[in-house]
Design a protein around this motif. Structure first.
Motif, PDB file in Angstrom:
ATOM      1  N   GLU A   4      -5.936 -10.904  -8.599  1.00  0.00           N
ATOM      2  CA  GLU A   4      -5.563 -11.370  -7.270  1.00  0.00           C
ATOM      3  C   GLU A   4      -4.254 -12.145  -7.292  1.00  0.00           C
ATOM      4  OE1 GLU A   4      -8.792 -13.557  -5.680  1.00  0.00           O
ATOM      5  OE2 GLU A   4      -9.989 -11.783  -5.179  1.00  0.00           O
ATOM      6  N   SER A   5      -3.971 -12.806  -8.407  1.00  0.00           N
ATOM      7  CA  SER A   5      -2.722 -13.576  -8.488  1.00  0.00           C
ATOM      8  C   SER A   5      -1.499 -12.661  -8.558  1.00  0.00           C
ATOM      9  CB  SER A   5      -2.748 -14.491  -9.717  1.00  0.00           C
ATOM     10  OG  SER A   5      -2.702 -13.726 -10.922  1.00  0.00           O
ATOM     11  N   LYS A   6      -1.688 -11.430  -8.951  1.00  0.00           N
ATOM     12  CA  LYS A   6      -0.603 -10.445  -8.972  1.00  0.00           C
ATOM     13  C   LYS A   6      -0.809  -9.526  -7.783  1.00  0.00           C
ATOM     14  CE  LYS A   6      -0.053 -10.581 -14.015  1.00  0.00           C
ATOM     15  NZ  LYS A   6      -0.876 -11.779 -14.187  1.00  0.00           N
ATOM     16  N   GLN A   7      -0.252  -9.907  -6.642  1.00  0.00           N
ATOM     17  CA  GLN A   7      -0.590  -9.250  -5.387  1.00  0.00           C
ATOM     18  C   GLN A   7      -0.244  -7.763  -5.388  1.00  0.00           C
ATOM     19  OE1 GLN A   7       1.399 -10.172  -1.516  1.00  0.00           O
ATOM     20  NE2 GLN A   7      -0.614 -10.986  -0.976  1.00  0.00           N
ATOM     21  N   ASP A   8       0.884  -7.375  -5.994  1.00  0.00           N
ATOM     22  CA  ASP A   8       1.255  -5.960  -6.006  1.00  0.00           C
ATOM     23  C   ASP A   8       0.212  -5.125  -6.741  1.00  0.00           C
ATOM     24  OD1 ASP A   8       3.503  -6.457  -4.566  1.00  0.00           O
ATOM     25  OD2 ASP A   8       4.880  -6.450  -6.283  1.00  0.00           O
ATOM     26  N   VAL A   9      -0.288  -5.638  -7.865  1.00  0.00           N
ATOM     27  CA  VAL A   9      -1.320  -4.931  -8.616  1.00  0.00           C
ATOM     28  C   VAL A   9      -2.600  -4.863  -7.798  1.00  0.00           C
ATOM     29  CG1 VAL A   9      -2.745  -4.954 -10.705  1.00  0.00           C
ATOM     30  CG2 VAL A   9      -0.326  -5.610 -10.818  1.00  0.00           C
ATOM     31  N   PHE A  10      -2.951  -5.978  -7.194  1.00  0.00           N
ATOM     32  CA  PHE A  10      -4.165  -6.049  -6.386  1.00  0.00           C
ATOM     33  C   PHE A  10      -4.113  -5.056  -5.228  1.00  0.00           C
ATOM     34  CE2 PHE A  10      -6.676  -8.473  -3.091  1.00  0.00           C
ATOM     35  CZ  PHE A  10      -7.917  -8.199  -3.646  1.00  0.00           C
ATOM     36  N   ARG A  11      -3.007  -5.032  -4.509  1.00  0.00           N
ATOM     37  CA  ARG A  11      -2.880  -4.108  -3.389  1.00  0.00           C
ATOM     38  C   ARG A  11      -2.890  -2.654  -3.843  1.00  0.00           C
ATOM     39  NH1 ARG A  11       1.477  -6.394   1.037  1.00  0.00           N
ATOM     40  NH2 ARG A  11       0.144  -8.038   1.886  1.00  0.00           N
ATOM     41  N   ASN A  12      -2.279  -2.401  -4.993  1.00  0.00           N
ATOM     42  CA  ASN A  12      -2.269  -1.034  -5.510  1.00  0.00           C
ATOM     43  C   ASN A  12      -3.686  -0.550  -5.777  1.00  0.00           C
ATOM     44  OD1 ASN A  12      -2.140   0.956  -8.013  1.00  0.00           O
ATOM     45  ND2 ASN A  12      -0.204   1.130  -6.897  1.00  0.00           N
ATOM     46  N   ILE A  13      -4.527  -1.430  -6.295  1.00  0.00           N
ATOM     47  CA  ILE A  13      -5.927  -1.068  -6.543  1.00  0.00           C
ATOM     48  C   ILE A  13      -6.644  -0.792  -5.229  1.00  0.00           C
ATOM     49  CG2 ILE A  13      -8.136  -1.916  -7.409  1.00  0.00           C
ATOM     50  CD1 ILE A  13      -6.544  -3.499  -9.509  1.00  0.00           C
ATOM     51  N   LEU A  14      -6.497  -1.686  -4.261  1.00  0.00           N
ATOM     52  CA  LEU A  14      -7.179  -1.519  -2.981  1.00  0.00           C
ATOM     53  C   LEU A  14      -6.681  -0.297  -2.216  1.00  0.00           C
ATOM     54  CD1 LEU A  14      -7.386  -5.189  -1.615  1.00  0.00           C
ATOM     55  CD2 LEU A  14      -9.112  -3.883  -2.874  1.00  0.00           C
ATOM     56  N   SER A  15      -5.420   0.072  -2.411  1.00  0.00           N
ATOM     57  CA  SER A  15      -4.850   1.197  -1.660  1.00  0.00           C
ATOM     58  C   SER A  15      -5.491   2.528  -2.029  1.00  0.00           C
ATOM     59  CB  SER A  15      -3.339   1.280  -1.889  1.00  0.00           C
ATOM     60  OG  SER A  15      -3.041   1.698  -3.212  1.00  0.00           O
ATOM     61  N   ARG A  16      -6.214   2.580  -3.130  1.00  0.00           N
ATOM     62  CA  ARG A  16      -6.861   3.819  -3.561  1.00  0.00           C
ATOM     63  C   ARG A  16      -8.250   4.000  -2.950  1.00  0.00           C
ATOM     64  NH1 ARG A  16      -3.893   5.400  -8.288  1.00  0.00           N
ATOM     65  NH2 ARG A  16      -2.313   3.818  -8.708  1.00  0.00           N
ATOM     66  N   LEU A  17      -8.682   3.014  -2.192  1.00  0.00           N
ATOM     67  CA  LEU A  17      -9.990   3.097  -1.546  1.00  0.00           C
ATOM     68  C   LEU A  17      -9.899   3.877  -0.246  1.00  0.00           C
ATOM     69  CD1 LEU A  17     -11.209  -0.600  -1.989  1.00  0.00           C
ATOM     70  CD2 LEU A  17     -11.742   1.372  -3.448  1.00  0.00           C
ATOM     71  N   SER A  18     -11.034   4.357   0.233  1.00  0.00           N
ATOM     72  CA  SER A  18     -11.088   5.012   1.530  1.00  0.00           C
ATOM     73  C   SER A  18     -10.949   3.971   2.633  1.00  0.00           C
ATOM     74  CB  SER A  18     -12.413   5.754   1.692  1.00  0.00           C
ATOM     75  OG  SER A  18     -13.489   4.831   1.774  1.00  0.00           O
TER      76      SER A  18
END
Length: 385
Positions: free
Chosen positions: A21-35
């Protein structure tokens, strides 16, 4: 006291997610793969998760991920409420995706889907009286269940308006073009074709002036809505008579005309341009599919001229089966007949029979589709514009 395995696992998991969560770009990249459905659920985890998925930047990267998993969105039959299904290329199994029946919809007429773009669909409901032809225009996101009723446009006298949907290159931008007959309301005389355009950036209609032609009426498409958007332009068929005419308009609202491919006049009528002629987007190129008796032609617009790309045989049409709808995705053509779907693959040059619908086909509509989080206003309310 020694730490148990369960306590250690919870501590490591917590530290891992804190680090992610502290690395927002990584966090968002993970969430972006969800439906979209899963993302709507994770919004409720906490305020940080909610804030991570609600701005334009996240909608952009999520749409990019969704485009790697393309599908078709299908409305097999027209009813008052639209039952929409997703069809995955290859399997073509129907999966119910959404029921679109927004409050405020004109209940006297059925709802039609006429375009799909960036996870949104454009739908229309007819409105009419003795002299005027008009309809409601809805923008819907079937994945988020949001709907937007556009402001009412100018009336069209004695003939249905023609509609075209243009979008991009920014995901938050789309335009709806309405071509209307601004003839005399009382006498019915005169035939003055004008266009107005709705922009997602303004949320209002604006008159842009006269148009050289009114798009032709296509029997199996509702209300002159048959069009295709390719390479930044909307295209409509105007006439199939030799030389046939296509009307187009670009995102800068400039209109123009072009001719259909030429067939020698000595050919039989069924071997030239026929009533079963469709404009499609084939791998990013404007293309024309002409259905003849037992074969078909595919013309592609290349370097300012038409090129006959393919001439091949049908494997399924007979006197009892007609084509109700035709669309395309990348290098595949999807053809809907009275009882089945068929796909034509350019790599194999073969037709493949697909299953029938969960209900009988009735004025079907099918378009390429990818899920998105975009609001129906095109992104006006998204942060980070």
């Amino acid at each position: 006291m020694a730490e148990t395995r369960a306590q250690h696992r919870r501590r490591v998991t917590s530290l891992t997610w804190d680090d992610v969560e502290s690395k927002q770009d990584v966090f968002r990249n993970i969430l972006s793969r969800l439906s979209v459905r899963s993302i709507r659920s994770v919004k409720t985890v906490n305020r940080y998760w909610y804030g991570s998925v609600r701005d334009k930047h996240f909608a952009t990267i999520h749409l990019a991920q969704s485009r790697k998993k393309p599908s078709y969105i299908a409305c097999p039959r027209v009813n008052n409420a639209m039952e929409l299904y997703l069809l995955k290329p290859g399997k073509f199994n129907y999966r119910h995706h959404a029921t679109v029946d927004p409050p405020g919809r004109s209940a006297e007429h059925q709802m039609h889907m006429i375009a799909s773009f960036n996870g949104l669909v454009c739908c229309i409901n007819q409105l009419s009286d003795e002299h005027e032809e008009d309809y409601q225009i809805w923008i819907c996101n079937p994945s988020t269940e949001q709907t937007l009723l556009l402001p009412q446009g100018r009336p069209s006298f004695w003939t249905e308006p023609s509609i075209g949907v243009a979008y991009g290159p920014d995901i938050s931008e789309y335009k709806i073009f309405r071509i209307v007959n601004d003839g005399d309301k009382i006498t019915g005389e005169g035939f003055h074709i004008e266009c107005e355009v709705y922009s997602s950036s303004t949320g209002a209609w604006r008159i842009i002036g006269a148009v050289p032609h009114l798009p032709m009426y296509v029997f199996l498409s509702p209300h002159r809505s048959s069009h295709v958007f390719v390479g930044g332009k909307i295209y409509w068929l105007v006439s199939l008579e030799d030389p046939g005419i296509i009307l187009y308009v670009d995102m800068e609202e400039r209109f123009g005309v072009m001719e259909l491919p030429h067939y020698p006049t000595e050919l039989r009528e069924e071997d030239r341009i026929t009533d079963c002629t469709y404009l499609i987007n084939l791998g990013g190129s404007l293309s024309l599919v002409v259905l003849h008796g037992d074969y078909f032609d595919i013309w592609v617009w290349k370097e300012a001229s038409w090129v006959l790309e393919t001439r091949d045989e049908f494997e399924f049409l007979d006197d009892d089966e007609i084509v109700l709808f035709l669309t395309s995705s990348d290098k595949e053509i999807l053809c809907v007949t009275g009882s089945h779907m068929w796909t034509y693959h350019f790599n194999t040059r073969k037709w493949e029979k697909r299953g029938g619908p969960p209900t009988q086909f009735s004025n079907p509509a099918m378009f390429p589709f990818t899920e998105s989080l975009l609001p129906c206003n095109g992104g006006v309310r998204l942060e980070g514009r």
